[in-house]
Design a protein around this motif. Structure first.
Motif, mmCIF file in Angstrom:
data_model
loop_
_atom_site.group_PDB
_atom_site.id
_atom_site.type_symbol
_atom_site.label_atom_id
_atom_site.label_comp_id
_atom_site.label_asym_id
_atom_site.label_seq_id
_atom_site.Cartn_x
_atom_site.Cartn_y
_atom_site.Cartn_z
ATOM 1 N N PRO A 243 0.791 -1.240 0.000
ATOM 2 C CA PRO A 243 0.000 0.000 0.000
ATOM 3 C C PRO A 243 0.823 1.290 0.000
ATOM 4 O O PRO A 243 0.518 2.209 -0.761
ATOM 5 N N LEU A 244 1.878 1.370 0.816
ATOM 6 C CA LEU A 244 2.621 2.634 0.861
ATOM 7 C C LEU A 244 3.283 2.932 -0.487
ATOM 8 O O LEU A 244 3.247 4.061 -0.975
ATOM 9 N N ALA A 245 3.881 1.897 -1.088
ATOM 10 C CA ALA A 245 4.536 2.114 -2.390
ATOM 11 C C ALA A 245 3.511 2.592 -3.418
ATOM 12 O O ALA A 245 3.775 3.524 -4.182
ATOM 13 N N LEU A 246 2.324 1.983 -3.406
ATOM 14 C CA LEU A 246 1.292 2.401 -4.365
ATOM 15 C C LEU A 246 0.783 3.809 -4.058
ATOM 16 O O LEU A 246 0.531 4.596 -4.974
ATOM 17 N N ALA A 247 0.673 4.137 -2.770
ATOM 18 C CA ALA A 247 0.242 5.495 -2.402
ATOM 19 C C ALA A 247 1.255 6.515 -2.919
ATOM 20 O O ALA A 247 0.888 7.592 -3.408
ATOM 21 N N MET A 248 2.528 6.170 -2.847
ATOM 22 C CA MET A 248 3.564 7.089 -3.328
ATOM 23 C C MET A 248 3.543 7.187 -4.858
ATOM 24 O O MET A 248 3.785 8.257 -5.420
ATOM 25 N N ILE A 249 3.240 6.082 -5.510
ATOM 26 C CA ILE A 249 3.106 6.125 -6.974
ATOM 27 C C ILE A 249 1.878 6.967 -7.347
ATOM 28 O O ILE A 249 1.901 7.753 -8.289
ATOM 29 N N GLU A 250 0.821 6.823 -6.554
ATOM 30 C CA GLU A 250 -0.401 7.598 -6.817
ATOM 31 C C GLU A 250 -0.095 9.104 -6.756
ATOM 32 O O GLU A 250 -0.535 9.875 -7.613
ATOM 33 N N ASN A 251 0.680 9.514 -5.749
ATOM 34 C CA ASN A 251 1.065 10.931 -5.661
ATOM 35 C C ASN A 251 1.744 11.386 -6.954
ATOM 36 O O ASN A 251 1.497 12.481 -7.448
ATOM 37 N N LYS A 252 2.612 10.547 -7.475
ATOM 38 C CA LYS A 252 3.322 10.890 -8.720
ATOM 39 C C LYS A 252 2.365 10.944 -9.900
ATOM 40 O O LYS A 252 2.440 11.843 -10.731
ATOM 41 N N PHE A 253 1.494 9.940 -9.979
ATOM 42 C CA PHE A 253 0.524 9.898 -11.084
ATOM 43 C C PHE A 253 -0.343 11.161 -11.073
ATOM 44 O O PHE A 253 -0.621 11.740 -12.122
ATOM 45 N N ASN A 254 -0.759 11.584 -9.863
ATOM 46 C CA ASN A 254 -1.591 12.793 -9.772
ATOM 47 C C ASN A 254 -0.841 14.002 -10.316
ATOM 48 O O ASN A 254 -1.395 14.824 -11.030
ATOM 49 N N GLU A 255 0.436 14.080 -9.970
ATOM 50 C CA GLU A 255 1.261 15.203 -10.408
ATOM 51 C C GLU A 255 1.417 15.237 -11.932
ATOM 52 O O GLU A 255 1.560 16.296 -12.530
ATOM 53 N N HIS A 256 1.426 14.059 -12.540
ATOM 54 C CA HIS A 256 1.679 13.959 -13.983
ATOM 55 C C HIS A 256 0.396 13.801 -14.797
ATOM 56 O O HIS A 256 0.449 13.412 -15.956
ATOM 57 N N GLY A 257 -0.737 14.050 -14.174
ATOM 58 C CA GLY A 257 -2.006 13.939 -14.892
ATOM 59 C C GLY A 257 -2.345 12.502 -15.281
ATOM 60 O O GLY A 257 -2.926 12.245 -16.333
ATOM 61 N N LEU A 258 -1.946 11.549 -14.449
ATOM 62 C CA LEU A 258 -2.225 10.134 -14.752
ATOM 63 C C LEU A 258 -3.170 9.535 -13.703
ATOM 64 O O LEU A 258 -3.121 8.348 -13.410
ATOM 65 N N LYS A 259 -4.016 10.384 -13.140
ATOM 66 C CA LYS A 259 -4.913 9.953 -12.050
ATOM 67 C C LYS A 259 -5.662 8.667 -12.403
ATOM 68 O O LYS A 259 -5.800 7.770 -11.571
ATOM 69 N N ALA A 260 -6.111 8.591 -13.653
ATOM 70 C CA ALA A 260 -6.927 7.441 -14.076
ATOM 71 C C ALA A 260 -6.138 6.130 -14.018
ATOM 72 O O ALA A 260 -6.728 5.054 -13.905
ATOM 73 N N ASP A 261 -4.831 6.219 -14.065
ATOM 74 C CA ASP A 261 -4.023 4.994 -14.116
ATOM 75 C C ASP A 261 -3.944 4.263 -12.773
ATOM 76 O O ASP A 261 -3.350 3.183 -12.703
ATOM 77 N N THR A 262 -4.555 4.828 -11.739
ATOM 78 C CA THR A 262 -4.595 4.085 -10.463
ATOM 79 C C THR A 262 -5.450 2.831 -10.628
ATOM 80 O O THR A 262 -5.420 1.954 -9.773
ATOM 81 N N LYS A 263 -6.183 2.732 -11.721
ATOM 82 C CA LYS A 263 -6.960 1.494 -11.968
ATOM 83 C C LYS A 263 -6.046 0.290 -12.211
ATOM 84 O O LYS A 263 -6.483 -0.848 -12.138
ATOM 85 N N TYR A 264 -4.787 0.545 -12.473
ATOM 86 C CA TYR A 264 -3.832 -0.560 -12.669
ATOM 87 C C TYR A 264 -3.272 -1.098 -11.345
ATOM 88 O O TYR A 264 -2.486 -2.031 -11.335
ATOM 89 N N PHE A 265 -3.649 -0.445 -10.214
ATOM 90 C CA PHE A 265 -3.061 -0.815 -8.917
ATOM 91 C C PHE A 265 -3.592 -2.151 -8.386
ATOM 92 O O PHE A 265 -4.792 -2.403 -8.408
ATOM 93 N N ASN A 266 -2.707 -2.974 -7.865
ATOM 94 C CA ASN A 266 -3.079 -4.179 -7.123
ATOM 95 C C ASN A 266 -2.338 -4.152 -5.798
ATOM 96 O O ASN A 266 -1.109 -4.202 -5.783
ATOM 97 N N PHE A 267 -3.090 -4.036 -4.697
ATOM 98 C CA PHE A 267 -2.469 -3.964 -3.374
ATOM 99 C C PHE A 267 -2.135 -5.365 -2.896
ATOM 100 O O PHE A 267 -3.014 -6.223 -2.850
ATOM 101 N N VAL A 268 -0.884 -5.595 -2.540
ATOM 102 C CA VAL A 268 -0.518 -6.955 -2.143
ATOM 103 C C VAL A 268 -0.521 -7.097 -0.624
ATOM 104 O O VAL A 268 -0.339 -6.138 0.109
ATOM 105 N N THR A 269 -0.749 -8.331 -0.196
ATOM 106 C CA THR A 269 -0.723 -8.687 1.215
ATOM 107 C C THR A 269 0.506 -9.562 1.429
ATOM 108 O O THR A 269 0.834 -10.387 0.574
ATOM 109 N N LEU A 270 1.159 -9.371 2.573
ATOM 110 C CA LEU A 270 2.354 -10.164 2.864
ATOM 111 C C LEU A 270 1.984 -11.629 3.092
ATOM 112 O O LEU A 270 0.848 -11.942 3.430
ATOM 113 N N ARG A 271 2.945 -12.488 2.924
ATOM 114 C CA ARG A 271 2.788 -13.928 3.177
ATOM 115 C C ARG A 271 1.675 -14.551 2.334
ATOM 116 O O ARG A 271 0.959 -15.446 2.785
#
Ligand code: ZN
Length: 702
Positions: A243-271
């Motif tokens: 989640p944190l890595a994706l949240a940080m990528i989301e911040n970047k996507f927002n800055e670059h006008g790629l907000k819609a690309d958060t649909k590519y996100f898959n949040f992983v669970t450990l183990r």
């Protein structure tokens, strides 16, 4: 027979770097722990297999020390097979004591009597030792469990992060699937004028069209996710990360006008294992200088691959979540085909210190501080920032966060629950003057001396709100990233001139690294004990050092490859080899507009900065092969004002001579003449000034 040995021999021919593998000292882990026939038996070597063999013959006679024992008919045939029905002989130890006691008696000497005095290795003991040898061999070489009949081939292609620190990106492929592991950026050197960041060349990724492609992120550091928006402007794939890595990528996507690309996100669970194409991938928690960092366990048809990504082994991390060494041990015990491991600190002996020691240093520094405390570190090192904030709370200081990336990271980490400090402790920058100096902690960016960062603006008295005072304590809780030493030193100069107390390297534990030192690298090598080893993340000297550490830890040196960016490695159960080189390199980015700067632009800037420019504008008469009037010759960054007249005259003469010697038909094309003039001037400048300026002739033919 050890089949892998056979394979290694084949491999040897393909790997010219290892010319004399047989001359090396034998690796005990490759020998199946077989007895060494050249070794002489000595009374002290009872546990040596050789003694065992000899004694075995003797043992066929009834053993006087143990009259109950019968000779074991399996004895010689099965040196390595254990008898599962056999139990250890409880008398064995007693026998040993007895013989030791006897040996103290000074009774008569022949060899025969002496032999009686050494420990008698009986069948039970021998069986136990044989079984232990077998177990030890299996324990030290768990990769021997890998089914080497599997035909699958894996390809691995680093496209950034080797031969450099930062800019990490690599592709791991099967027949049908490709995963891009991390998409990081790096920083330019001082010759790349006007370039703010570098992103890896994505050309190779365009060739993966026929495969299912995924982006796999290990953690949220800039050198692992910083190039994500630039990749997504070219190519889009599903992204898997914590989640944190994706949240940080989301911040970047927002800055670059790629907000819609958060649909590519898959949040992983450990183990948990994720089926990604034909790979099964598990994210394993590790400790590093950012929260939510992970290593990867990738199960392929050829075997398991472990990628540590960036890590250190911190046994006392700030949040108490240690590296998931249990999962490392789990995969290691099942047999790992190949280990990729972080080489950043491979020259550092010992262990990297725990992040917690920085907290102790902060205690000292907060106690010493009389006025405001201004703390600067990497904005992603949230545990570091959290430790400073905790001290602020205990010392009754309000926390003011300054700097865009710092504000954004703290906000994201608070939203995710990683920074558990109530709102009431935070203030806005304009509220700082409302409090006494000893009630303030400023947390800010700029520990690398970045000119645009808040700390540098404070140091140069350009910050709108924070004006430095002699009573301030500035803590720089970081070390200079290679290449940033000069700017950090420049920052120190400015701060000291401003009269503040600067806390930096005189406190050894003001900063600790986020990367594993040698003993931690060894721990991982021993937990995994892989068949093949590929050191990653680092310049050539770092990976070469890590390879040495791996050999010390029992990895066969023929099973290690030192890679460079663009190398494509093929990996199967039987071999590891470089198969080709693909296009790799860097794309230059201007942060002002987030746009690419073309290579030739950067090259021209380099030339201009280093050697200056010469401009020649002239009219040429085709009929008499002469310059009409006076040519306009200007130059910058090459000759001093007082020498300019002479320089212009020389150039003019050169052009005149050139024109007179030209064939009349060559005077028809102004491009050809410009080229000839450029070459003539270049030769002259190299001869007289040893410089290579940019030369721009503009010719009109009349
Ligand atoms: Zn990292």
């Amino acid at each position: 027979m050890d089949k892998s040995n056979e394979n290694n021999q084949k491999q040897e021919q393909k790997t010219p770097a290892n010319k004399t593998p047989r001359a090396r000292k034998p690796n005990p882990y490759r020998q199946n722990n077989k007895p060494n026939p050249n070794k002489k038996a000595s009374p002290k070597q009872e546990v040596n297999g050789n003694v065992k063999e000899k004694e075995g013959e003797k043992d066929r006679k009834p053993n006087p020390n143990n009259p109950h024992k019968k000779p074991n008919p399996n004895n010689r045939a099965n040196t390595n097979k254990a008898n599962p029905h056999k139990k250890p002989n409880p008398n064995a130890k007693t026998n040993q004591n007895r013989s030791n006691n006897r040996s103290n008696k000074p009774h008569g000497g022949g060899n025969r009597n002496k032999r009686k005095n050494v420990t008698t290795v009986n069948d039970a003991m021998r069986a136990s030792m044989e079984e232990n040898a077998r177990v030890k061999d299996a324990t030290m070489n768990p990769w021997k469990q890998i089914d080497i009949s599997a035909q699958a081939k894996i390809r691995f292609t680093p496209l950034g992060g080797l031969g450099e620190i930062g800019g990490n990106m690599a592709v791991l492929e099967t027949e049908t699937t490709a995963i891009i592991i991390d998409v990081g950026m790096s920083f330019p050197d001082e010759t790349m004028h006007g370039v703010d960041i570098l992103v890896p060349d994505f050309s190779y990724l365009h060739t993966l069209k026929d495969k299912k492609v995924f982006v796999i992120i290990t953690h949220g550091h800039e050198d692992h996710i910083g190039a994500m928006p630039y990749l997504f402007k070219e190519l889009k794939f599903p992204i898997y990360a914590t989640p944190l890595a994706l949240a940080m990528i989301e911040n970047k996507f927002n800055e670059h006008g790629l907000k819609a690309d958060t649909k590519y996100f898959n949040f992983v669970t450990l183990r948990k294992q994720y089926q990604i194409g034909d790979l099964k991938i598990e994210w394993m928690h590790n400790t590093h200088s950012i929260i939510d960092a992970c290593s990867l366990a990738i199960e392929t048809e050829a075997g398991t691959i472990i990628h540590t990504a960036d890590f250190k082994v911190d046994h006392t991390p700030v949040d108490n979540y240690t590296m998931d060494l249990h999962r490392y041990a789990y995969y290691g015990a099942r047999g790992v085909l190949c280990l990729f491991s972080d080489s950043t600190n491979s020259h550092n002996p010992g262990f990297t210190k725990s992040e917690k020691v920085v907290g102790k240093t902060f205690d000292t520094l907060f106690n010493l501080a009389k006025g405001r405390v201004i703390m600067s570190t990497f904005s992603s090192n949230v545990h570091r920032i959290f430790q400073a904030m905790e001290r602020a709370v205990t010392h009754g200081r309000k926390i003011c966060v300054i700097g865009r990336s710092m504000e954004r990271n703290i906000e994201t980490n608070r939203a995710l629950g990683f920074v558990d400090i109530p709102d009431k402790h935070f203030i806005e920058v304009h509220e700082v003057p409302k409090y006494a100096d000893h009630e303030i902690l400023v947390v800010t960016t700029g520990s690398q001396g970045e000119t645009m960062a808040a700390l540098n603006r404070m140091a140069t008295d350009e910050h709108r709100h924070i004006k430095l005072k002699p009573s301030d304590t500035v803590i720089i809780s970081a070390s200079a990233i290679p290449g940033n030493e000069a700017s950090v030193s420049g920052l120190m100069n400015k701060l000291i001139k401003a009269g503040v107390t600067v806390r930096y390297k005189e406190f050894a534990d003001i900063h600790v690294s986020g990367h594993a030192a040698q003993e931690e690298q060894k721990l991982i090598l021993r937990l995994i004990q892989p068949k093949f080893f590929l050191p990653v993340h680092g310049e050539y000297n770092h990976i070469a050092k890590h390879a040495k550490t791996a050999v010390e830890c029992g990895v066969d040196e023929r099973n290690i490859l030192l890679m460079s960016d663009g190398d494509q490695i093929e990996l199967s159960t039987k071999y590891l080899k470089k198969v080709k080189t693909v296009k790799s390199g860097k794309t230059y980015i201007d942060n002002q507009n987030n746009m690419t700067i073309e290579n030739d632009v950067v090259l021209d800037r380099q030339k201009l900065a280093e050697d200056g420019i010469i401009n020649v504008v002239a009219q040429i008469s085709q009929s008499n092969q002469k310059i009409i009037g006076k040519p306009v010759i200007t130059t910058h960054g090459l000759v001093a004002e007082k020498e300019l007249k002479k320089f212009q005259k020389d150039i003019e003469l050169l052009i005149e001579t050139l024109l007179l010697n030209m064939k009349p038909e060559a005077l028809k094309n102004h491009k050809d003449i410009e080229n000839d003039i450029r070459n003539t001037i270049r030769k002259h400048v190299i001869r007289t000034k040893k410089r290579y300026p940019l030369i721009i002739p503009t010719i009109f033919i009349v």
